[in-house]
Design a protein around this motif. Structure first.
Motif, PDB file in Angstrom:
ATOM      1  N   SER A 151       1.063  -1.230  -0.001  1.00 53.19           N
ATOM      2  CA  SER A 151       0.094  -0.249  -0.022  1.00 53.19           C
ATOM      3  C   SER A 151       1.369   1.349  -0.290  1.00 53.19           C
ATOM      4  N   GLY A 152       0.223   1.934  -0.623  1.00 53.66           N
ATOM      5  CA  GLY A 152       1.089   3.700  -0.403  1.00 53.66           C
ATOM      6  C   GLY A 152       1.277   4.067  -2.483  1.00 53.66           C
ATOM      7  N   GLY A 153       1.931   5.036  -1.870  1.00 53.56           N
ATOM      8  CA  GLY A 153       2.046   5.988  -3.267  1.00 53.56           C
ATOM      9  C   GLY A 153       3.117   5.938  -3.891  1.00 53.56           C
ATOM     10  N   ALA A 154       3.001   7.144  -4.516  1.00 51.18           N
ATOM     11  CA  ALA A 154       4.640   5.906  -5.924  1.00 51.18           C
ATOM     12  C   ALA A 154       6.222   6.905  -5.115  1.00 51.18           C
ATOM     13  N   LEU A 155       5.567   7.532  -3.930  1.00 49.23           N
ATOM     14  CA  LEU A 155       7.117   8.285  -2.849  1.00 49.23           C
ATOM     15  C   LEU A 155       7.579   6.820  -2.625  1.00 49.23           C
TER      16      LEU A 155
ATOM     17  N   THR B 277       9.476   6.588   0.253  1.00 46.19           N
ATOM     18  CA  THR B 277       8.987   6.179   1.477  1.00 46.19           C
ATOM     19  C   THR B 277       7.404   6.370   2.506  1.00 46.19           C
ATOM     20  N   ALA B 278       6.848   6.343   1.180  1.00 42.87           N
ATOM     21  CA  ALA B 278       4.685   5.842   1.845  1.00 42.87           C
ATOM     22  C   ALA B 278       4.854   4.967   2.127  1.00 42.87           C
ATOM     23  N   ARG B 279       5.370   3.797   1.280  1.00 44.63           N
ATOM     24  CA  ARG B 279       4.666   1.962   1.029  1.00 44.63           C
ATOM     25  C   ARG B 279       5.036   1.703   1.238  1.00 44.63           C
ATOM     26  N   THR B 280       4.362   0.903   1.626  1.00 52.08           N
ATOM     27  CA  THR B 280       4.260  -0.206   3.309  1.00 52.08           C
ATOM     28  C   THR B 280       3.651  -1.706   2.535  1.00 52.08           C
ATOM     29  N   TYR B 281       4.665  -2.668   2.777  1.00 55.54           N
ATOM     30  CA  TYR B 281       4.845  -4.129   2.768  1.00 55.54           C
ATOM     31  C   TYR B 281       3.943  -5.054   3.582  1.00 55.54           C
ATOM     32  N   THR B 282       3.378  -5.352   3.539  1.00 57.45           N
ATOM     33  CA  THR B 282       2.578  -6.418   4.057  1.00 57.45           C
ATOM     34  C   THR B 282       2.958  -8.581   3.759  1.00 57.45           C
ATOM     35  N   LEU B 283       3.953  -9.080   4.933  1.00 53.77           N
ATOM     36  CA  LEU B 283       4.402  -9.888   4.510  1.00 53.77           C
ATOM     37  C   LEU B 283       3.704 -11.296   5.406  1.00 53.77           C
TER      38      LEU B 283
END
Length: 54
Positions: free
Chosen positions: A33-37, A39-45
């Protein structure tokens, strides 16, 4: 840490490099989830919970 009742252990990370490292260790990428930046991305594993008693 996941309990014995949960079949999967989940983890959220914000770094692309950390997500890649966990995938190499056997974690499965299930969401992003998150935008193009970067630093704003979050990954779920997730990975199978070794303590699960099903």
């Amino acid at each position: 840490m996941a309990s014995k009742k949960e079949p999967y252990e989940t983890k959220q990370v914000r770094s692309d490099r950390q997500a890649q490292k966990l995938v190499r260790q056997g974690w499965e990428l299930v969401g992003q989830s998150g935008g193009a930046l970067m630093t704003a991305r979050t990954y779920t594993l997730r990975r199978p919970n070794p303590k699960y008693k099903g």
